[in-house]
Design a protein around this motif. Structure first.
Motif, mmCIF file in Angstrom:
data_model
loop_
_atom_site.group_PDB
_atom_site.id
_atom_site.type_symbol
_atom_site.label_atom_id
_atom_site.label_comp_id
_atom_site.label_asym_id
_atom_site.label_seq_id
_atom_site.Cartn_x
_atom_site.Cartn_y
_atom_site.Cartn_z
ATOM 1 N N ASP A 116 -2.141 7.803 -0.889
ATOM 2 C CA ASP A 116 -1.848 7.395 -2.273
ATOM 3 C C ASP A 116 -2.139 5.923 -2.508
ATOM 4 O O ASP A 116 -2.544 5.514 -3.590
ATOM 5 N N LEU A 117 -1.879 5.105 -1.486
ATOM 6 C CA LEU A 117 -2.007 3.656 -1.659
ATOM 7 C C LEU A 117 -3.292 3.096 -1.044
ATOM 8 O O LEU A 117 -3.437 1.883 -0.885
ATOM 9 N N GLY A 118 -4.226 3.977 -0.696
ATOM 10 C CA GLY A 118 -5.513 3.512 -0.164
ATOM 11 C C GLY A 118 -5.394 2.842 1.192
ATOM 12 O O GLY A 118 -6.115 1.885 1.493
ATOM 13 N N LEU A 123 -4.642 2.743 8.826
ATOM 14 C CA LEU A 123 -3.402 3.119 9.522
ATOM 15 C C LEU A 123 -3.350 2.650 10.971
ATOM 16 O O LEU A 123 -2.287 2.294 11.479
ATOM 17 N N ASP A 124 -4.510 2.663 11.652
ATOM 18 C CA ASP A 124 -4.490 2.264 13.063
ATOM 19 C C ASP A 124 -4.976 0.830 13.272
ATOM 20 O O ASP A 124 -5.202 0.401 14.408
ATOM 21 N N ASN A 125 -5.116 0.091 12.162
ATOM 22 C CA ASN A 125 -5.470 -1.331 12.290
ATOM 23 C C ASN A 125 -4.211 -2.162 12.511
ATOM 24 O O ASN A 125 -3.118 -1.781 12.074
ATOM 25 N N LEU A 126 -4.378 -3.323 13.144
ATOM 26 C CA LEU A 126 -3.238 -4.229 13.297
ATOM 27 C C LEU A 126 -2.908 -4.836 11.936
ATOM 28 O O LEU A 126 -3.812 -5.251 11.204
ATOM 29 N N VAL A 127 -1.623 -4.885 11.637
ATOM 30 C CA VAL A 127 -1.196 -5.401 10.337
ATOM 31 C C VAL A 127 -1.582 -6.881 10.208
ATOM 32 O O VAL A 127 -1.790 -7.380 9.097
ATOM 33 N N THR A 128 -1.752 -7.549 11.333
ATOM 34 C CA THR A 128 -2.108 -8.976 11.319
ATOM 35 C C THR A 128 -3.569 -9.208 10.926
ATOM 36 O O THR A 128 -3.977 -10.352 10.758
ATOM 37 N N THR A 129 -4.348 -8.131 10.835
ATOM 38 C CA THR A 129 -5.762 -8.317 10.479
ATOM 39 C C THR A 129 -6.023 -7.960 9.005
ATOM 40 O O THR A 129 -7.161 -8.005 8.555
ATOM 41 N N GLN A 134 -3.619 -5.916 0.974
ATOM 42 C CA GLN A 134 -3.396 -4.739 1.833
ATOM 43 C C GLN A 134 -1.994 -4.792 2.448
ATOM 44 O O GLN A 134 -1.294 -3.775 2.499
ATOM 45 N N VAL A 135 -1.571 -5.983 2.881
ATOM 46 C CA VAL A 135 -0.229 -6.119 3.469
ATOM 47 C C VAL A 135 0.825 -5.769 2.425
ATOM 48 O O VAL A 135 1.815 -5.086 2.728
ATOM 49 N N GLN A 136 0.588 -6.204 1.182
ATOM 50 C CA GLN A 136 1.546 -5.898 0.116
ATOM 51 C C GLN A 136 1.643 -4.378 -0.087
ATOM 52 O O GLN A 136 2.738 -3.838 -0.265
ATOM 53 N N ARG A 137 0.506 -3.688 0.012
ATOM 54 C CA ARG A 137 0.538 -2.219 -0.153
ATOM 55 C C ARG A 137 1.251 -1.559 1.037
ATOM 56 O O ARG A 137 1.899 -0.529 0.880
ATOM 57 N N VAL A 138 1.130 -2.154 2.237
ATOM 58 C CA VAL A 138 1.878 -1.634 3.399
ATOM 59 C C VAL A 138 3.377 -1.748 3.125
ATOM 60 O O VAL A 138 4.144 -0.802 3.366
#
Lengths: 204, 324
Positions: A116-118, A123-129, A134-138
């Motif tokens: 839903d949020l693209g 999903l399997d990427n590091l959140v730090t990258t 994108q972080v806001q959508r996470v």
């Protein structure tokens, strides 16, 4: 029927008074936007509703219970909030972050909400990258995964492109249809928030 | 993941064998002494192997594991990839605790009481860092300040008192396994095992700290309580390490970073992986430190930095470990 009642609320932060005597009611199954100039206390009002910021005076009732009399655990069942500031500093994958503190039922929903949020490809990427948007959508996905009657979003559109903003508005409307209450801080001008049921104007 | 764990276990075994074979003195018939512990028990070879080399290998493995574990917990507890016991002031606090204990004639370096003094110092310094720092960003700067403050007091006390019992400044700043004995193991082993057990137990809670304190509260939990448990474990691990072998630099920063890159960021895996990697780095480092220029020993802290830093720099460059 109201789910939140704010009574004569005065908030202070870092020895600065943000606003005084605010009273408002928020109906169950509605979308409310808090608007106002920078520094007027929009995010602080969200933090007061989540119980993170204690009022200088006044009170907040959620589902007819005084917030200050509820334990952290009791409050946790009432609301889920997406913060604006970045909080993920350690390298974990998006999937790992989304699963943190979630029920098994919520973990089974990760793929759907990510779609839903693209976020599916990430999903399997590091959140730090990831980029700021994108972080806001996470953070928003993490908030949506929890099943609560109230959802709060601090400037959810801040770093989003037009397509993402429209998708988010669609998701908020769907939540409202299922009886959930949404409160968000927005920087948009009031006329662009016609899809909201209520505008809470702070500051001048 | 299984392959990576297997490779580390194989590397550890090779390091243990190399460490048994290498040293200032060549031990003849080493395998016979090793597999028949009663053989020729009065000889120098027997003494070197069973009284010096094997206890030292075990101390290196356990202290390395303790520092690797402490570093992993410190990063998760602070929600900051730069946090380690040296940067948070924990190590310097432990050093000051032991020095004060020794100067008051209440403890000897490496004793149970020294661990107690070190724990008090470690927890005090860590608590000060977290009290003074108002944000995650300020934590590292304040921690460096706390560490410098406590280290300076250690240096001044050592210089002013000239008491050989409190060891040299080099011991407190670079560490040494030279005086580690089998008695040291009686303290290190139970402390490490207990700390590992509790670290493993609270690992899922440490994961939650990645969300930030406010989000942890929104889940109905207290970040402060989780952090307090973490600091008690870090304090004990660092205390037992510092009071036995001094301050060994860089290991507690490098091991968890390497573990995160190889095994991911979940703390259950990290507690195991960072302990194993810490053990490997310290054992290899100590073997190099005592066998490159026999009979002299190089300071172990220098070797751990020489070993850990290039691995860390290479892995971080490759793995996008930090924010874009």
């Amino acid at each position: 029927m109201e789910i939140i009642e704010i009574k004569d609320l005065t908030l202070q932060r870092n020895n600065r008074q943000l606003f005084t005597g605010l009273s408002a009611t928020i109906a169950k199954g509605s979308i409310s936007a808090i608007v106002g100039p920078n520094g007027c206390g929009k995010s602080s009002l969200l933090l007061a509703i989540t119980g993170d910021l204690k009022p200088s005076s006044g009170s907040i009732f959620i589902a007819e219970k005084n917030l200050q009399e509820l334990s952290d655990l009791e409050q946790s069942h009432l609301r889920s909030m997406a913060l604006q500031e970045r909080t993920f500093w350690l390298p974990m994958t998006v999937r790992e972050i989304l699963a943190l503190g979630q029920s098994d039922a919520a973990i089974n929903q990760i793929e759907k909400i990510a779609s839903d949020l693209g976020l599916t490809e990430l999903l399997d990427n590091l959140v730090t990258t990831l980029s700021v948007g994108q972080v806001q959508r996470v953070e928003i996905a993490r908030t949506l995964l929890r099943d609560c009657p109230i959802y709060l979003f601090d400037e959810p559109f801040a770093a989003q492109d037009l397509a993402s903003k429209e998708k988010l508005i669609e998701i908020f409307k769907q939540l409202r249809s299922s009886g959930k209450t949404i409160i968000l801080v927005a920087h948009s001008e009031v006329e662009k928030l016609s899809w909201c049921d209520q505008i809470i104007q702070l500051g001048s | 993941m299984k392959l990576r764990f297997s490779l580390i276990i194989i590397a550890l075994n090779i390091a243990v064998v190399a460490s048994l074979l290498l040293g200032a003195t060549q031990v003849e018939n080493i395998w016979r002494y090793l597999f028949s512990p009663g053989f020729d028990s009065a000889s120098t070879n027997h003494l070197i192997l069973w009284q010096i080399r094997i206890p030292r290998i075990l101390v290196a493995l356990l202290i390395g594991a303790a520092l690797g574990l402490a570093g992993a917990i410190a990063q998760s507890a602070a929600n900051n990839p730069l946090a380690d016991p040296a940067i948070l002031g924990t190590s310097a606090g432990a050093s000051l605790g032991v020095v004060i204990g020794v100067l008051l004639n209440l403890a000897e370096v490496g004793s149970v009481l020294a661990v107690l003094f070190a724990t008090i110092g470690a927890l005090l310094a860590t608590a000060l860092t977290f009290t003074w720092a108002r944000s995650v960003g300020a934590l590292i700067i304040i921690g460096i300040g706390t560490s410098a403050l406590f280290s300076a007091v250690v240096g001044l006390l050592i210089t002013a008192t000239n008491n050989p019992e409190i060891r040299s400044i080099s011991f407190w700043s670079l560490g040494s396994l030279a005086l580690a004995t089998s008695e040291s193991l009686l303290i290190i082993t139970p402390v490490f095992l207990v700390c590992f057990f509790f670290a493993f137990k609270i690992a899922p809670q440490l994961d939650l700290l990645s969300l930030g304190d406010i989000s942890v509260r929104h889940l109905g939990l207290s970040a402060k309580t989780i952090r307090l448990k973490a600091f008690l474990i870090i304090g004990l691990l660092v205390a037992v390490s510092v009071s036995t072998v001094g301050s060994i630099s860089f290991l507690a920063l490098a091991a968890p970073h390497i573990a995160r890159i190889l095994f991911g960021g979940k703390n259950r895996i990290l507690t195991i992986a960072s302990s194993l990697i810490g053990a490997l780095i310290l054992l290899v480092g100590d073997t190099i430190a005592r066998s490159v220029l026999p009979p002299y020993e190089l300071p172990i802290g220098l070797i751990t930095s020489l070993l850990g830093a290039p691995i860390l720099i290479l892995l971080v460059r490759k793995a996008a470990l930090t924010w874009k």
